[in-house]
Write an enzyme that holds these catalytic residues in place. Structure first.
Site, PDB file in Angstrom:
ATOM      1  N   ASP A   1       2.377  13.706  -5.371  1.00  0.00           N
ATOM      2  CA  ASP A   1       3.329  12.642  -5.718  1.00  0.00           C
ATOM      3  C   ASP A   1       4.324  13.179  -6.737  1.00  0.00           C
ATOM      4  O   ASP A   1       3.953  13.950  -7.620  1.00  0.00           O
ATOM      5  CB  ASP A   1       2.564  11.437  -6.311  1.00  0.00           C
ATOM      6  CG  ASP A   1       3.342  10.138  -6.220  1.00  0.00           C
ATOM      7  OD1 ASP A   1       4.441  10.066  -6.821  1.00  0.00           O
ATOM      8  OD2 ASP A   1       2.862   9.209  -5.558  1.00  0.00           O
TER       9      ASP A   1
ATOM     10  N   TYR B   1      15.741   2.140   4.491  1.00  0.00           N
ATOM     11  CA  TYR B   1      14.272   2.128   4.587  1.00  0.00           C
ATOM     12  C   TYR B   1      13.835   1.988   6.050  1.00  0.00           C
ATOM     13  O   TYR B   1      13.073   2.808   6.558  1.00  0.00           O
ATOM     14  CB  TYR B   1      13.741   0.971   3.748  1.00  0.00           C
ATOM     15  CG  TYR B   1      12.233   0.834   3.716  1.00  0.00           C
ATOM     16  CD1 TYR B   1      11.438   1.783   3.068  1.00  0.00           C
ATOM     17  CD2 TYR B   1      11.601  -0.265   4.298  1.00  0.00           C
ATOM     18  CE1 TYR B   1      10.043   1.635   3.016  1.00  0.00           C
ATOM     19  CE2 TYR B   1      10.222  -0.415   4.246  1.00  0.00           C
ATOM     20  CZ  TYR B   1       9.447   0.533   3.603  1.00  0.00           C
ATOM     21  OH  TYR B   1       8.075   0.384   3.549  1.00  0.00           O
TER      22      TYR B   1
ATOM     23  N   LYS C   1      11.994   4.877   8.355  1.00  0.00           N
ATOM     24  CA  LYS C   1      10.652   4.699   8.915  1.00  0.00           C
ATOM     25  C   LYS C   1      10.683   4.800  10.446  1.00  0.00           C
ATOM     26  O   LYS C   1       9.751   5.331  11.057  1.00  0.00           O
ATOM     27  CB  LYS C   1      10.066   3.357   8.481  1.00  0.00           C
ATOM     28  CG  LYS C   1       9.728   3.290   6.987  1.00  0.00           C
ATOM     29  CD  LYS C   1       8.534   4.156   6.627  1.00  0.00           C
ATOM     30  CE  LYS C   1       8.139   3.992   5.166  1.00  0.00           C
ATOM     31  NZ  LYS C   1       7.000   4.848   4.790  1.00  0.00           N
TER      32      LYS C   1
HETATM   33  P1  NAD Z   1       4.746   2.824  -4.124  1.00  0.00           P
HETATM   34  O1  NAD Z   1       6.173   2.934  -4.495  1.00  0.00           O
HETATM   35  O2  NAD Z   1       3.794   2.223  -5.084  1.00  0.00           O
HETATM   36  O3  NAD Z   1       4.154   4.241  -3.693  1.00  0.00           O
HETATM   37  C1  NAD Z   1       4.935   5.236  -3.080  1.00  0.00           C
HETATM   38  C2  NAD Z   1       4.618   6.547  -3.746  1.00  0.00           C
HETATM   39  O4  NAD Z   1       5.372   7.600  -3.129  1.00  0.00           O
HETATM   40  C3  NAD Z   1       5.012   6.558  -5.238  1.00  0.00           C
HETATM   41  O5  NAD Z   1       3.913   6.978  -6.021  1.00  0.00           O
HETATM   42  C4  NAD Z   1       6.163   7.542  -5.308  1.00  0.00           C
HETATM   43  O6  NAD Z   1       6.260   8.185  -6.553  1.00  0.00           O
HETATM   44  C5  NAD Z   1       5.831   8.471  -4.143  1.00  0.00           C
HETATM   45  N1  NAD Z   1       6.974   9.223  -3.645  1.00  0.00           N
HETATM   46  C6  NAD Z   1       8.182   8.739  -3.271  1.00  0.00           C
HETATM   47  N2  NAD Z   1       8.972   9.741  -2.863  1.00  0.00           N
HETATM   48  C7  NAD Z   1       8.251  10.895  -2.971  1.00  0.00           C
HETATM   49  C8  NAD Z   1       8.524  12.260  -2.709  1.00  0.00           C
HETATM   50  N3  NAD Z   1       9.705  12.655  -2.242  1.00  0.00           N
HETATM   51  N4  NAD Z   1       7.543  13.170  -2.929  1.00  0.00           N
HETATM   52  C9  NAD Z   1       6.328  12.780  -3.409  1.00  0.00           C
HETATM   53  N5  NAD Z   1       6.025  11.498  -3.688  1.00  0.00           N
HETATM   54  C10 NAD Z   1       6.970  10.560  -3.470  1.00  0.00           C
HETATM   55  O7  NAD Z   1       4.707   2.007  -2.729  1.00  0.00           O
HETATM   56  P2  NAD Z   1       3.475   1.461  -1.895  1.00  0.00           P
HETATM   57  O8  NAD Z   1       3.595   0.005  -1.795  1.00  0.00           O
HETATM   58  O9  NAD Z   1       2.214   2.048  -2.382  1.00  0.00           O
HETATM   59  O10 NAD Z   1       3.799   2.062  -0.457  1.00  0.00           O
HETATM   60  C11 NAD Z   1       3.191   3.249   0.007  1.00  0.00           C
HETATM   61  C12 NAD Z   1       3.606   3.520   1.439  1.00  0.00           C
HETATM   62  O11 NAD Z   1       3.197   2.443   2.280  1.00  0.00           O
HETATM   63  C13 NAD Z   1       5.098   3.688   1.621  1.00  0.00           C
HETATM   64  O12 NAD Z   1       5.336   4.707   2.578  1.00  0.00           O
HETATM   65  C14 NAD Z   1       5.531   2.350   2.166  1.00  0.00           C
HETATM   66  O13 NAD Z   1       6.688   2.460   2.971  1.00  0.00           O
HETATM   67  C15 NAD Z   1       4.319   1.924   2.978  1.00  0.00           C
HETATM   68  N6  NAD Z   1       4.234   0.458   3.099  1.00  0.00           N
HETATM   69  C16 NAD Z   1       3.800  -0.293   2.042  1.00  0.00           C
HETATM   70  C17 NAD Z   1       3.743  -1.671   2.181  1.00  0.00           C
HETATM   71  C18 NAD Z   1       3.232  -2.569   1.075  1.00  0.00           C
HETATM   72  O14 NAD Z   1       3.182  -3.786   1.242  1.00  0.00           O
HETATM   73  N7  NAD Z   1       2.809  -2.035  -0.065  1.00  0.00           N
HETATM   74  C19 NAD Z   1       4.151  -2.287   3.376  1.00  0.00           C
HETATM   75  C20 NAD Z   1       4.619  -1.482   4.403  1.00  0.00           C
HETATM   76  C21 NAD Z   1       4.642  -0.111   4.269  1.00  0.00           C
END
Ligand code: NAD
Ligand code: UDP
Length: 316
Positions: free
Chosen positions: A32, A146, A150
């Site tokens: 991360d 976004y 995706k």
């Molecule tokens: P979040 O922002 O808490 O976590 C995302 C993580 O990715 C963060 O820790 C961030 O620092 C890291 N990150 C971003 N760009 C990066 C890079 N270039 N290199 C390394 N690390 C990087 O978000 P989340 O809610 O935990 O979501 C996680 C994943 O699940 C995402 O891909 C998101 O699209 C997907 N998602 C989440 C939800 C939800 O409801 N939480 C719904 C649909 C999809």
């Protein structure tokens, strides 16, 4: 002992995945760059056997020494205010970052799980949404940074399945809530809970009749790992089919927090989907998985965490 690499491991969902994978006997490497995640999300895991954290940007590259049995690609801003603030980072991690994660899986003959999203259905014209629905996305609207990242990530992953025989699974994740979702994250559950705990009005965007389906993070992570460990290939919805209007959510938050706060209406963001609900027939049939935690319980558990978190931060 199987070894899993979790990109985005310091984020909300990624940190729960790391914890559940360790519980299941995996060695876990979390990668991360802390763009939207927090190192403190991993505090409980730091001392655990088999856990390693690597601070790195997966857009720059992703190389992991030693065996890799599974790559779970979760790196990406996920909250609408955050991906709108970070458009190019979001596009890059969905495209270049996904390519690097797929190359890692290919090089090691590892399983690959992509964190996709209900957003790939856009503002859906089919309700509830099955995996066979192609979606209704505005490719030039603000959310496209976004949604299209995706959708590209899904297309790229399917190409690695078809042309390179990588064992690809695509989780279409619907709105998830729980501990470690940052208080300032900007999503509706974190906003409402923090507002209610602080005795402030709940900011409902638009008239509040739009719907979402909310899953508790323990259920979500269990479904994601079941998909990762299954023989299924391609997309699968992982979410809770209970559907609520945002006004209903606001009412429940007020009850759970015990705060008699008013609702204030603010403008609806552009292209905000009118309704969203997963058809989880595939997950039920193939994985035998379905969520267990009802919305009120999910809110109560999440609220407990926010009260502690705000007290820890000294901003109750
Ligand atoms: P979040 O922002 O808490 O976590 C995302 C993580 O990715 C963060 O820790 C961030 O620092 C890291 N990150 C971003 N760009 C990066 C890079 N270039 N290199 C390394 N690390 C990087 O978000 P989340 O809610 O935990 O979501 C996680 C994943 O699940 C995402 O891909 C998101 O699209 C997907 N998602 C989440 C939800 C939800 O409801 N939480 C719904 C649909 C999809
Ligand atoms: N929303 C709201 N008030 C807020 C934050 C969000 O009414 O303070 C609405 C938002 O317009 C959307 C829904 O709640 O209709 C879910 O928003 P969120 O940002 O959590 O995720 P989305 O499902 O839009 O990706």
């Amino acid at each position: 002992m199987p070894r899993a690499v979790v990109t985005g491991g310091a984020g909300f969902l990624g940190s729960h995945l790391c914890a559940q994978l360790l519980d299941r006997g995996y060695e876990v490497v979390a990668v991360d760059n802390l763009l939207t995640g927090r190192r403190s999300n991993l505090d409980d895991l730091a001392g655990r056997d088999g856990f390693t954290f690597v601070e790195a940007d997966v857009v720059v590259g992703l190389e992991v020494a030693g065996p890799v049995d599974a790559v779970l690609h979760f790196a990406s801003p996920a909250s609408p205010p955050e991906y709108l603030r970070l458009p190019f980072e979001t596009l890059d991690v969905g495209s270049i970052g996904t390519r690097h994660a797929l190359d890692l899986a290919r090089a090691h003959g590892a399983r690959f799980l992509l964190a996709s999203t209900s957003e790939i259905y856009g503002d859906p014209e089919v309700h509830p949404q099955p995996e066979s629905y192609w979606g209704n996305v505005n490719s030039t609207g603000p959310r496209a940074v976004y949604d299209e990242a995706k959708r590209f990530a899904e297309a790229l992953s399917m190409a690695y399945l078809r042309y390179h025989e990588v064992d690809v699974k695509i989780a279409r994740i619907f709105n998830t809530m729980g501990p470690r979702m940052k208080p300032e994250d900007g999503r509706v559950v974190s906003n409402f809970l923090v507002q209610a705990i602080r005795g402030r009005p709940l900011t409902v965007y638009g008239d509040g009749t739009q719907t979402r389906s909310f899953c508790y993070v323990d259920d979500e992570a269990a479904g994601l790992i079941a998909l990762m460990e299954s023989e299924h290939r391609g997309p699968m919805n992982i979410g809770n089919p209970g559907e609520f209007t945002i006004l209903e959510l606001a009412g429940l938050v007020r009850e759970v927090v015990g705060a008699d706060v008013p609702v204030v209406h603010e403008p609806l963001p552009a292209d905000d989907p009118v309704r969203r609900r997963p058809d989880i027939t595939l997950a039920r049939t193939v994985l035998g998985w379905e969520p267990r935690v009802p919305l009120r319980d999910a809110l109560e558990r999440t609220c407990t965490w926010y009260r502690d978190e705000l007290a820890r931060a000294g901003t109750p």
